[in-house]
Scaffold this motif. Sequence first.
Motif, mmCIF file in Angstrom:
data_model
loop_
_atom_site.group_PDB
_atom_site.id
_atom_site.type_symbol
_atom_site.label_atom_id
_atom_site.label_comp_id
_atom_site.label_asym_id
_atom_site.label_seq_id
_atom_site.Cartn_x
_atom_site.Cartn_y
_atom_site.Cartn_z
ATOM 1 N N PHE A 185 0.860 -1.180 0.000
ATOM 2 C CA PHE A 185 0.000 0.000 0.000
ATOM 3 C C PHE A 185 0.895 1.228 0.000
ATOM 4 O O PHE A 185 1.821 1.348 0.801
ATOM 5 C CB PHE A 185 -0.889 0.023 1.248
ATOM 6 N N THR A 186 0.606 2.139 -0.947
ATOM 7 C CA THR A 186 1.406 3.359 -1.034
ATOM 8 C C THR A 186 0.477 4.559 -1.140
ATOM 9 O O THR A 186 -0.701 4.408 -1.443
ATOM 10 C CB THR A 186 2.303 3.336 -2.286
ATOM 11 N N LEU A 187 1.026 5.717 -0.909
ATOM 12 C CA LEU A 187 0.217 6.931 -0.935
ATOM 13 C C LEU A 187 0.170 7.581 -2.301
ATOM 14 O O LEU A 187 -0.554 8.530 -2.520
ATOM 15 C CB LEU A 187 0.730 7.916 0.114
ATOM 16 N N ARG A 188 1.008 7.116 -3.213
ATOM 17 C CA ARG A 188 0.811 7.507 -4.609
ATOM 18 C C ARG A 188 1.203 6.344 -5.492
ATOM 19 O O ARG A 188 1.727 5.347 -5.032
ATOM 20 C CB ARG A 188 1.527 8.816 -4.955
ATOM 21 N N ARG A 261 4.306 8.518 6.768
ATOM 22 C CA ARG A 261 3.506 7.766 5.802
ATOM 23 C C ARG A 261 2.230 7.190 6.413
ATOM 24 O O ARG A 261 1.272 6.917 5.713
ATOM 25 C CB ARG A 261 4.333 6.652 5.172
ATOM 26 N N CYS A 263 0.038 6.132 10.434
ATOM 27 C CA CYS A 263 0.067 5.920 11.879
ATOM 28 C C CYS A 263 -0.085 4.433 12.175
ATOM 29 O O CYS A 263 -0.379 3.631 11.297
ATOM 30 C CB CYS A 263 -1.039 6.723 12.552
ATOM 31 N N TRP A 265 -2.339 2.845 13.770
ATOM 32 C CA TRP A 265 -3.692 2.333 13.513
ATOM 33 C C TRP A 265 -3.908 1.995 12.042
ATOM 34 O O TRP A 265 -4.350 0.912 11.686
ATOM 35 C CB TRP A 265 -4.711 3.377 13.986
ATOM 36 N N HIS A 266 -3.559 2.955 11.180
ATOM 37 C CA HIS A 266 -3.799 2.716 9.757
ATOM 38 C C HIS A 266 -2.953 1.574 9.237
ATOM 39 O O HIS A 266 -3.407 0.738 8.462
ATOM 40 C CB HIS A 266 -3.547 3.991 8.948
ATOM 41 N N GLU A 269 -4.533 -1.609 10.140
ATOM 42 C CA GLU A 269 -5.697 -1.849 9.279
ATOM 43 C C GLU A 269 -5.254 -2.335 7.906
ATOM 44 O O GLU A 269 -5.870 -3.217 7.312
ATOM 45 C CB GLU A 269 -6.510 -0.554 9.111
ATOM 46 N N LEU A 270 -4.200 -1.716 7.426
ATOM 47 C CA LEU A 270 -3.704 -2.096 6.101
ATOM 48 C C LEU A 270 -3.210 -3.535 6.093
ATOM 49 O O LEU A 270 -3.462 -4.282 5.145
ATOM 50 C CB LEU A 270 -2.585 -1.147 5.667
ATOM 51 N N VAL A 273 -6.136 -5.789 5.716
ATOM 52 C CA VAL A 273 -6.698 -5.848 4.369
ATOM 53 C C VAL A 273 -5.733 -6.540 3.400
ATOM 54 O O VAL A 273 -6.124 -7.431 2.642
ATOM 55 C CB VAL A 273 -7.011 -4.428 3.854
ATOM 56 N N ARG A 277 -6.010 -9.967 0.945
ATOM 57 C CA ARG A 277 -5.855 -9.907 -0.515
ATOM 58 C C ARG A 277 -4.693 -10.766 -0.987
ATOM 59 O O ARG A 277 -4.772 -11.445 -2.012
ATOM 60 C CB ARG A 277 -5.660 -8.461 -0.962
#
Lengths: 294, 954
Positions: A185-188, A261, A263, A265-266, A269-270, A273, A277
């Motif tokens: 998972f990346t932010l862009r 990039r 926290c 918590w996120h 969560e990632l 998910v 996958r």
Amino acid sequence: MKLVDVRFHAPRGLEEALALLEGLKDARVMAGGTDLLVDIKQGLREVRDIVSLHRIAELKGIEDEGDRLRIGALVTVRELASNAAVAKHIPALADAARSMASEQIRSIATIGGNISSAVPSADLPPPLIAADAGVELESSRSARRMSLLEFFTGPRETVCLATELLRSVVIPLPPPNTGISYFRFTLREASALAVASVACRITLKSGVVDRATVVLGAVAPTPILANKASRSLLGKNPSAELFREAASHAKEEAKPISDIRGCVWHRKELVHVLTQRALAEALERALGKAEVAE
Amino acid sequence: MSPVEIPRDFHRLIVLKVNGESYPLAVRDGDTLLDVLRDKLRLTGTKKGCDLGACGACTVLLDGEPRNSCLILAAACEGKEITTIEGIGKDGGLHPVQRAFVNHGAIQCGFCTSGMVMSAVALVERNPDPTAAEIREALSGNLCRCTGYGRIVEAVKNWKRYESADQPPEHRGDLKKHDVVGRSVPRVDAVEKVTGRAKYAADLYLQNLLHGKILHSPIPHGVIKKIDTSAAEALPGVKLVLTGKDVPDITYGVSPARYDEHVLAKEKVRHVGDEVAAVFAVDEVTAERALDLIDVEYEELPAVFDPVEATKEGAPVIHEKSKNNINTVVDHHFGDVDKGFAEADLVWEEEFVGNHVYQSPIEPHASIAHWEDDGHTLVLYSSTQVPHYVHYMVARVLDIPLGRIRVMRPPVGGGFGVKAATTPLDLLTALASQKLGRPVKMVYTRKEMYLYGRGRHKQHMRFRIGLTKEGRITAVQSRIFLDGGAYTSFGVITAYYAGSMIPTLYYIPNYRYEGFRVMTNKPACGAMRGHGAPQPRFAFECLLNMMADELGIDPVEIRLLNAIDANTRTRNELDVRSCEFKATLTEVARETRWKEKYGKLPPGHGIGIGCGGFVSGAGYAIYRGQVQRSSEKTPHPFVKRAVFPHANAIVKVSEDGTAVVLLILAAEIGQGSSTVLSQLCAEALGVSLKRVRIRTEDSDICPLDLGAYSSRTTLMGGNAVVRAAKDVLKKLLGSVSELWGCSPEALEVKDEQIVEKGGEGRAMAWAEAARKYFNDNGPLVGTGWYKPPEGLGGDYKGAAVGTSPAFSFGSSVCECSVDLETGKVRIERFTDYHDCGTPVNPQAVHGQVEGAVVMGAGETIMEEVVYDEKGNILNPDLHHYLIMTMKDAPEIMSGVVDSYEPEGPYGAKEVGEGATLPVLAAVAHAIANATGVWVKELPITPERILKAMRATEG
Ligand SMILES: Cc1cc2nc3c(=O)[nH]c(=O)nc-3n(C[C@H](O)[C@H](O)[C@H](O)COP(=O)(O)OP(=O)(O)OC[C@H]3O[C@@H](n4cnc5c(N)ncnc54)[C@H](O)[C@@H]3O)c2cc1C
Ligand code: FES
Ligand code: FES
């Protein structure tokens, strides 16, 4: 020390390189330089001598040795992304390679550098660990090998001594009914480091999970095995529910930090998910790989 | 003091093969290929944007593969074929990829262009028919801040159409009314830029050049106790070290009421990065080494980073003058908001938080100064958007007349507001070159750009809107804290803009805005595209959308109901002439099939709308009074008119009559002003564009224009140019009429001929007429100027900000998808309709919109400068400060509506900044529409989206 102050060495062979490392204090080897030069320019690393590996033929090339792939430390990320043997046996490694950085960086960044930098978010280690990869280290005095997992000791820390080189990465060919996958998972969409990443491996036997590995990246000081998650899959019939349960374990096992990039918590969560996958994809690949049995 | 250890460089002789030629070179072991190409071979087409592998501007081919030359040591390149932008043309002509870039509008500032072209060439060599996805992948390591990428993709996709004869694209929306205006001609500087020949400031190497570097404060707040520069001075190669005591005791800045910066800190440092000392040496490396040898003793003071904290009793005081760190207070009240809210059926109040984003042009700031005429005249090259204000400010600090300064503005690699103020580089190079008698050059590193700051103010906003149940606005109230950083810079103006642009779209009978610009221990914020207005606009539009949903009114309908019409005086007393806002709304709704989609998309898919508009040139200059050294004049009281013309042009016809030279100081920073002004000039003269050459770079030659800010150039510069051209034409027709013994009114220009009206009569070639004019009258020169009309705007304090001869309007619809499990947003499509008056060059208009959409969309979902608790920036580079790559950028459909601005040249007004304003809210709305939750804090990151979704799940 600034970059302009370094002394540059370009040994023509492995032996010469190892001898140099033995003789120099504060030397650093350089493969593609995409981590090292950035670190030096930013003042993150004190380096007096750079020993460039670019001329060393022994470190190049990907070889299919029958029961395993041997990948030279200098193999570039771009080669990994386009190599037929890698695509056939460990497509997850090609996925990881393709997802990394940018075209320019991929064409020079190496697998050896990606591993040796030991940056927690690095993309190649998780799928490699999922594939049971080992690394071969060599110094002018000795050679040793170990599993990639043991290679990492902390963020930007490895067992590799200053006099040693990572020579190659060795990946046993996955047995039949095995699928390996990698999700990040990346932010862009390009040129971005992973916020969290998960590599999974599933080997099926008579429809049940015979072996499973869940590797987490960017959520601990080093890539880590989510052992509980892996164990929870064993002997079971794969299902979305099973994967969700495993993902919950993985989420617990992740030990992320908060940074720019993401926290804690996120990131957790990632992991939840991405694990689901990645397991689904690994399963699909395992089911598709039945015919590879020899 | 310990003896200085003189570092030893390790040099070696190497042979590099570049563009087919072998060059024996002495290089340092640690020199990058980029530095060798630029500094040693002067192949400056290869650009340095970040020096850390993150922007792609330095891309060259190594044995045919694209590489970041900033991340390769030259010493490792021996035996390799190096190809740079200078080496890809064939037989003196352009590579087909280059021609495609020129014709498809793939170039704006041009700073990314060399790298982009190199990546594209490498791609088409191995894959001659790449798909759009393959192009986006292959070029994703090349950042562009201007174009929004779409036209680059188109150029690469169509490169084969330029292999032999050019087959340029059909241009959508070209006007047929005029000959040159309304046509999508390629930029006049496109070829210079696509070949790498355009020389940006950092590409200039004067003889005997010295290089300067700045020592920045490592602490956020403190008193400088002692500075010991002796070791730095002793370092061989160091020529001069300056500290606060060596620079004039004259403050500078932007807003005249608050000049609060010194060239170097006098007593205090107020943010990490504040300028403490500067070293000038034979090369950059020596200067950098010397910085490490300067010993500064600080007494650290408590620091404050949050604007609300900063206003509290007992908070550290950053400037003695600003009590409670409040830099500016605005309280504007029009009508009676209490009454308005009482009349409303629905009143909602929400808090929104903006983000501190950074303009991030790919070109870093650079300045070079030297003194001509035996030290009498300062020549300053600066990568600036506002050469005239730099001129004015340098005259102030050096306390010399403006007449002794010549400002040169080379091509600028993007600005977006960050190059709209005088920089320490401008002032330090001027001072040091005077002391040293040698030219001095200074270039910011990417990190220094962040330390210098001037990014967008982060605004903490509380908005309240009152609506009748039919959806009519009864009142709007906002209270905004702007986090300004440690200096004023543009901040006063920013604080006014945050309020003044809200009433320009909708009828707002009652309006109140309270603004507080607060100082904190961070780099100063400044003006960024849409200056002060985008975040309040985002907040307002979001709240309007929330309330429309609550009332069951379609968001497009509620806007149409409240939208203003042409010839409106807004509630805050701004005079709007042309206005086709409603047309932009209906067009964007039609184009996107809004009605079929809004509220009808599956979860995870969203559509959203936002609107916005902006001034078309500030009605008042930034400083008051005449063009004059500031120390000479008594402060001028505010007068409600422009004191001097804001734009001025000279049109000079060559003696043989075949060429026209247009002189105007208008700052081409990528937005296309040189092209647009040339088109206007050609149109007004009745000649083809090919005959017009524009010179904008030299204040000795070009008459004053205030520069590229407040979206002023097309309207103001354009009016001056058209007037100058008409002046020429009048002279020309006058002389022909004398020759022919008819009245000038009986003549006109057609197809470069002077003809008698009505056809059939006499005709003379334009050039021939001009030659004859010269024979009898000497130089054929015309002048023109533009002063904003008198009496713009109201009489209240702050009324000057927001006044403009004209206003733009736009509506954007964003379509996105959101991964509901991770929160990740994919902006799929953007549709924008803009009222920019007459589009002088439609392709350039769309280019501006597309760039604004991508910048605005990135700003909404991923951009933010992040600080640690000690005031250090955690992401001062282009790898961690995220701007959209080619793979992130959405598909964009940009359209213009029919509109004619009576105050503009041929009916034209602005598009550059206005196009940013609708974007943020459109994205936020689309995300809310996809997820069911509103995130009211920018950037709308996956993390925030997911958190908001979890919060509603309970
Ligand atoms: C813009 C940009 C984007 C990036 N994006 C990503 C990304 O998405 N994902 C990602 O994982 N990484 C990314 N990186 C990091 C980097 O490119 C990779 O880690 C790359 O694989 C490093 O390889 P290299 O050959 O360039 O390493 P180098 O920089 O040459 O070396 C890295 C480190 O490893 C050591 N080393 C190298 N080779 C050996 C060896 N054979 N034996 C022992 N030690 C060795 C060096 O001494 C150095 O400490 C990015 C970097 C940049 C600049
Ligand atoms: S300058 Fe090399 S990638 Fe930015
Ligand atoms: S044109 Fe790409 S950065 Fe300006």
